[in-house]
Design an enzyme around this catalytic site. Structure first.
Site, PDB file in Angstrom:
ATOM      1  N   ARG A   1      51.127 -19.906   4.634  1.00 59.00           N
ATOM      2  CA  ARG A   1      50.188 -18.819   4.898  1.00 59.00           C
ATOM      3  C   ARG A   1      48.920 -18.960   4.077  1.00 59.00           C
ATOM      4  NH1 ARG A   1      54.388 -14.140   3.636  1.00 59.00           N
ATOM      5  NH2 ARG A   1      54.682 -15.633   1.966  1.00 59.00           N
TER       6      ARG A   1
ATOM      7  N   SER B   1      57.988 -10.419   5.605  1.00 59.43           N
ATOM      8  CA  SER B   1      59.049  -9.460   5.917  1.00 59.43           C
ATOM      9  C   SER B   1      59.010  -8.282   4.957  1.00 59.43           C
ATOM     10  CB  SER B   1      60.413 -10.147   5.852  1.00 59.43           C
ATOM     11  OG  SER B   1      60.502 -11.153   6.834  1.00 59.43           O
TER      12      SER B   1
ATOM     13  N   LYS C   1      70.477 -11.371  -3.192  1.00 61.07           N
ATOM     14  CA  LYS C   1      69.395 -10.540  -2.672  1.00 61.07           C
ATOM     15  C   LYS C   1      69.976  -9.456  -1.768  1.00 61.07           C
ATOM     16  CE  LYS C   1      65.072 -11.108  -0.112  1.00 61.07           C
ATOM     17  NZ  LYS C   1      64.257 -12.068   0.647  1.00 61.07           N
TER      18      LYS C   1
ATOM     19  N   HIS D   1      56.775 -15.793  11.710  1.00 63.25           N
ATOM     20  CA  HIS D   1      57.918 -16.703  11.831  1.00 63.25           C
ATOM     21  C   HIS D   1      57.978 -17.275  13.250  1.00 63.25           C
ATOM     22  CE1 HIS D   1      59.879 -14.013   8.607  1.00 63.25           C
ATOM     23  NE2 HIS D   1      59.638 -15.167   8.013  1.00 63.25           N
TER      24      HIS D   1
END
Length: 159
Positions: A90, A127, A41, A17
């Site tokens: 990514r 994460s 979440k 990040h």
């Protein structure tokens, strides 16, 4: 003034990040890191904790503002007069999803999306992966800022 938003849940922020944020800082006058409040979440860190960690680890850049938001990123952009969203990619698998989001964001709000290829050193980071590795006693030194590392280890030891 040229402004951009880097949205995400950042639970927690990783060096991947920070790679995207730091590179955006070189291209824009102000980079708003918008921390998503996702009520669906269960996050390890509260939105306030995530925002505080990001503010601490980005203070050296000088042109980062950290904020929190709930809802659509494009609504946040419209409310704050930010014309561009920056997203890191990514892998090819990220591109398909992010392209659809970028096209929808442009269609409903005229907000542009700029994609940045993640530095290969961080292409595998997420994460979720960082939390899993720490939970089982693995070492993530060098993959997250030291402050985040310490808080992640402390939080996961509590559970």
């Amino acid at each position: 003034m040229h402004r951009v938003v880097c949205p995400g849940s950042f639970d927690p922020v990783t060096n991947g990040h920070l790679d995207i944020i730091s590179r955006a800082c070189r291209l824009y006058d102000e980079v708003v890191v918008a921390v998503l409040i996702n009520k669906n979440k269960k996050s390890l860190f509260t939105v306030d904790e995530r925002a505080e960690m990001i503010a601490e680890v980005t203070k050296e850049y000088g042109n980062v503002k950290v904020d929190k938001f709930y809802g659509l990123t494009v609504d946040y952009c419209k409310e704050h007069d930010i014309p561009v969203i920056v997203r890191g990619l990514r892998a090819v698998s990220d591109y398909e999803y992010e392209l659809q989001m970028a096209q929808m964001n442009h269609r409903i709000a005229g907000v542009e999306t700029m994609f940045m290829a993640t530095n290969p050193l961080y292409a595998f980071l997420s994460s979720s992966l960082m939390k899993e590795v720490v939970k089982f006693g693995g070492d993530i030194s060098g993959l997250v800022p030291e402050l985040v590392h310490d808080r992640l280890v402390e939080r996961l030891r509590e559970s």
